[in-house]
Design a protein around this motif. Structure first.
Motif, PDB file in Angstrom:
ATOM      1  N   VAL A  25       0.959  -1.202   0.068  1.00 18.79           N
ATOM      2  CA  VAL A  25       0.112  -0.187  -0.152  1.00 18.79           C
ATOM      3  C   VAL A  25       0.635   1.273   0.005  1.00 18.79           C
ATOM      4  O   VAL A  25       0.580   2.266  -1.096  1.00 18.79           O
ATOM      5  CB  VAL A  25      -1.037  -0.077   1.119  1.00 18.79           C
ATOM      6  CG1 VAL A  25      -1.737   1.241   1.503  1.00 18.79           C
ATOM      7  CG2 VAL A  25      -2.237  -1.034   1.081  1.00 18.79           C
ATOM      8  N   ALA A  26       1.735   1.137   0.929  1.00 17.67           N
ATOM      9  CA  ALA A  26       2.963   2.483   0.749  1.00 17.67           C
ATOM     10  C   ALA A  26       3.474   2.493  -0.528  1.00 17.67           C
ATOM     11  O   ALA A  26       3.692   3.816  -0.879  1.00 17.67           O
ATOM     12  CB  ALA A  26       3.951   2.021   1.947  1.00 17.67           C
ATOM     13  N   ALA A  27       3.905   1.518  -1.283  1.00 14.59           N
ATOM     14  CA  ALA A  27       4.528   1.739  -2.421  1.00 14.59           C
ATOM     15  C   ALA A  27       3.679   2.138  -3.513  1.00 14.59           C
ATOM     16  O   ALA A  27       3.943   2.718  -4.603  1.00 14.59           O
ATOM     17  CB  ALA A  27       4.971   0.119  -2.828  1.00 14.59           C
ATOM     18  N   TRP A  28       2.223   2.030  -3.490  1.00  8.33           N
ATOM     19  CA  TRP A  28       1.440   2.469  -4.257  1.00  8.33           C
ATOM     20  C   TRP A  28       0.808   3.949  -4.054  1.00  8.33           C
ATOM     21  O   TRP A  28       0.171   4.371  -4.942  1.00  8.33           O
ATOM     22  CB  TRP A  28      -0.001   1.597  -4.160  1.00  8.33           C
ATOM     23  CG  TRP A  28       0.068   0.364  -5.214  1.00  8.33           C
ATOM     24  CD1 TRP A  28       0.462  -0.718  -5.088  1.00  8.33           C
ATOM     25  CD2 TRP A  28      -0.325   0.310  -6.822  1.00  8.33           C
ATOM     26  NE1 TRP A  28       0.275  -1.554  -6.056  1.00  8.33           N
ATOM     27  CE2 TRP A  28      -0.001  -0.911  -7.020  1.00  8.33           C
ATOM     28  CE3 TRP A  28      -0.577   1.573  -7.605  1.00  8.33           C
ATOM     29  CZ2 TRP A  28      -0.019  -1.228  -8.449  1.00  8.33           C
ATOM     30  CZ3 TRP A  28      -0.639   1.024  -8.831  1.00  8.33           C
ATOM     31  CH2 TRP A  28      -0.403  -0.196  -9.082  1.00  8.33           C
ATOM     32  N   ARG A  29       1.512   4.511  -2.872  1.00  5.87           N
ATOM     33  CA  ARG A  29       0.957   5.928  -2.737  1.00  5.87           C
ATOM     34  C   ARG A  29       1.322   6.892  -3.822  1.00  5.87           C
ATOM     35  O   ARG A  29       0.591   7.818  -4.349  1.00  5.87           O
ATOM     36  CB  ARG A  29       1.696   6.353  -1.358  1.00  5.87           C
ATOM     37  CG  ARG A  29       1.561   7.791  -1.033  1.00  5.87           C
ATOM     38  CD  ARG A  29       2.194   8.100   0.210  1.00  5.87           C
ATOM     39  NE  ARG A  29       1.656   9.300   0.905  1.00  5.87           N
ATOM     40  CZ  ARG A  29       2.249  10.092   1.833  1.00  5.87           C
ATOM     41  NH1 ARG A  29       3.043   9.340   2.387  1.00  5.87           N
ATOM     42  NH2 ARG A  29       1.674  11.204   2.341  1.00  5.87           N
ATOM     43  N   GLY A  30       2.465   6.693  -4.526  1.00  8.61           N
ATOM     44  CA  GLY A  30       2.971   7.571  -5.499  1.00  8.61           C
ATOM     45  C   GLY A  30       2.038   7.502  -6.723  1.00  8.61           C
ATOM     46  O   GLY A  30       1.571   8.477  -7.280  1.00  8.61           O
ATOM     47  N   PRO A  31       2.127   6.175  -7.283  1.00  6.80           N
ATOM     48  CA  PRO A  31       1.304   6.227  -8.559  1.00  6.80           C
ATOM     49  C   PRO A  31      -0.236   6.467  -8.189  1.00  6.80           C
ATOM     50  O   PRO A  31      -0.867   7.024  -9.116  1.00  6.80           O
ATOM     51  CB  PRO A  31       1.629   4.420  -8.541  1.00  6.80           C
ATOM     52  CG  PRO A  31       2.767   4.274  -8.283  1.00  6.80           C
ATOM     53  CD  PRO A  31       2.955   5.141  -6.813  1.00  6.80           C
ATOM     54  N   ILE A  32      -0.874   6.117  -7.292  1.00  5.53           N
ATOM     55  CA  ILE A  32      -2.353   6.472  -6.826  1.00  5.53           C
ATOM     56  C   ILE A  32      -2.388   8.059  -6.721  1.00  5.53           C
ATOM     57  O   ILE A  32      -3.494   8.372  -7.425  1.00  5.53           O
ATOM     58  CB  ILE A  32      -2.812   5.747  -5.555  1.00  5.53           C
ATOM     59  CG1 ILE A  32      -3.018   4.395  -5.759  1.00  5.53           C
ATOM     60  CG2 ILE A  32      -4.156   6.210  -5.102  1.00  5.53           C
ATOM     61  CD1 ILE A  32      -3.063   3.638  -4.475  1.00  5.53           C
ATOM     62  N   ASN A  33      -1.585   8.825  -6.374  1.00  2.00           N
ATOM     63  CA  ASN A  33      -1.713  10.127  -6.261  1.00  2.00           C
ATOM     64  C   ASN A  33      -1.126  11.028  -7.419  1.00  2.00           C
ATOM     65  O   ASN A  33      -1.054  12.034  -7.632  1.00  2.00           O
ATOM     66  CB  ASN A  33      -1.129  10.576  -4.901  1.00  2.00           C
ATOM     67  CG  ASN A  33      -1.813  10.312  -3.696  1.00  2.00           C
ATOM     68  OD1 ASN A  33      -3.120  10.120  -3.653  1.00  2.00           O
ATOM     69  ND2 ASN A  33      -0.913   9.804  -2.695  1.00  2.00           N
ATOM     70  N   GLN A  34      -0.490  10.247  -8.103  1.00  2.00           N
ATOM     71  CA  GLN A  34       0.220  10.931  -9.411  1.00  2.00           C
ATOM     72  C   GLN A  34      -0.764  11.479 -10.355  1.00  2.00           C
ATOM     73  O   GLN A  34      -1.623  10.848 -10.836  1.00  2.00           O
ATOM     74  CB  GLN A  34       1.239   9.923 -10.204  1.00  2.00           C
ATOM     75  CG  GLN A  34       2.016  10.472 -11.317  1.00  2.00           C
ATOM     76  CD  GLN A  34       2.953   9.654 -11.779  1.00  2.00           C
ATOM     77  OE1 GLN A  34       3.086   8.691 -11.488  1.00  2.00           O
ATOM     78  NE2 GLN A  34       3.691  10.202 -12.869  1.00  2.00           N
ATOM     79  N   PRO A  35      -0.609  12.809 -10.857  1.00  2.00           N
ATOM     80  CA  PRO A  35      -1.949  13.336 -11.720  1.00  2.00           C
ATOM     81  C   PRO A  35      -1.455  12.454 -13.165  1.00  2.00           C
ATOM     82  O   PRO A  35      -0.361  12.386 -13.510  1.00  2.00           O
ATOM     83  CB  PRO A  35      -1.477  14.826 -11.876  1.00  2.00           C
ATOM     84  CG  PRO A  35      -0.382  15.104 -10.383  1.00  2.00           C
ATOM     85  CD  PRO A  35       0.236  13.913 -10.316  1.00  2.00           C
ATOM     86  N   GLY A  36      -2.357  12.485 -13.901  1.00  2.00           N
ATOM     87  CA  GLY A  36      -2.156  11.823 -15.071  1.00  2.00           C
ATOM     88  C   GLY A  36      -3.292  11.168 -15.698  1.00  2.00           C
ATOM     89  O   GLY A  36      -3.615  10.688 -16.722  1.00  2.00           O
TER      90      GLY A  36
END
Length: 154
Positions: free
Chosen positions: A143-154
Motif C-alpha cells: 500500500v505504501a509503495a502504491w502511494r505515488g502512483p495512486i496520487n500521481q496526476p495524469g
C-alpha cells in the motif's frame, strides 16, 4: 490520479479489507477526500466480518481497527469492476479470474505487491498468527509503495 480503487482477494476477510482500510487511511492523510476505496472477494460470502486474527493484530491501531470492524464481505461483480479505475489483486491467478469476469477490466488490474519484492501476497486465512503478521507487513508495504502512483496526476 486514481479516484476509485478496488482491492480483491479470495474471501474478502483478510487481505483485501486490510488493503482497503490502509489505502483509505493513507488517502485521507494525503488529503484525497475525493478518492474512494472498496474491497471484494472472488469467493466472498456476503456479510461476513473480517477474520478475528486480523482484528486481533489491528487492535494496536485504533483507526485501522474501526475500519476493519465496520467491514462486511462482498463478492466481486461486474458493477464493482466497472466502477473501479484501479483494481489491486493479491495473486496472479486473481488477475486472471477478474479478467474472465470482465475482459474490459484487464487493463485496470495490477498486483498489489507488484511495486515491492512481495509481488504475490498469500492468503493467511486459518493459518498461524505469524502468517497473518507476515501478510499484514506485505500488504502494508505494498500500500505504501502504491502511494505515488495512486496520487500521481495524469
Amino acid at each position: 490520479m486514481y479516484e476509485r480503487i478496488l482491492t480483491v482477494c479470495t474471501g474478502n476477510l483478510c487481505r483485501s479489507p486490510l488493503a482497503e482500510a490502509l489505502l483509505r487511511l493513507q488517502l485521507a492523510r494525503d488529503g484525497r477526500h475525493d478518492a474512494q476505496v472498496r474491497s471484494a472477494g472472488l469467493r466472498a460470502q456476503p456479510g461476513k466480518t473480517v477474520d478475528d486474527t486480523m482484528l486481533f493484530i489491528a487492535r494496536a491501531q485504533p483507526a485501522l481497527l474501526r475500519e476493519l470492524e465496520a467491514h462486511r464481505a462482498q463478492p466481486v461483480n461486474g458493477t464493482l469492476l466497472w466502477w473501479a479505475d484501479l483494481i489491486l489483486v493479491m495473486e496472479p491467478g486473481q488477475a486472471r479470474e477478474v479478467a474472465k469476469l470482465d475482459p474490459m477490466a484487464r487493463g485496470k488490474v495490477h498486483l498489489l505487491g507488484e511495486l515491492t519484492q512481495a509481488r504475490s501476497i498469500g492468503d493467511p486465512y486459518l493459518r498461524h498468527e505469524s502468517v497473518y503478521r507476515e501478510t499484514w507487513q506485505a500488504v502494508e508495504a505494498a500500500v505504501a509503495a502504491w502511494r505515488g502512483p495512486i496520487n500521481q496526476p495524469g
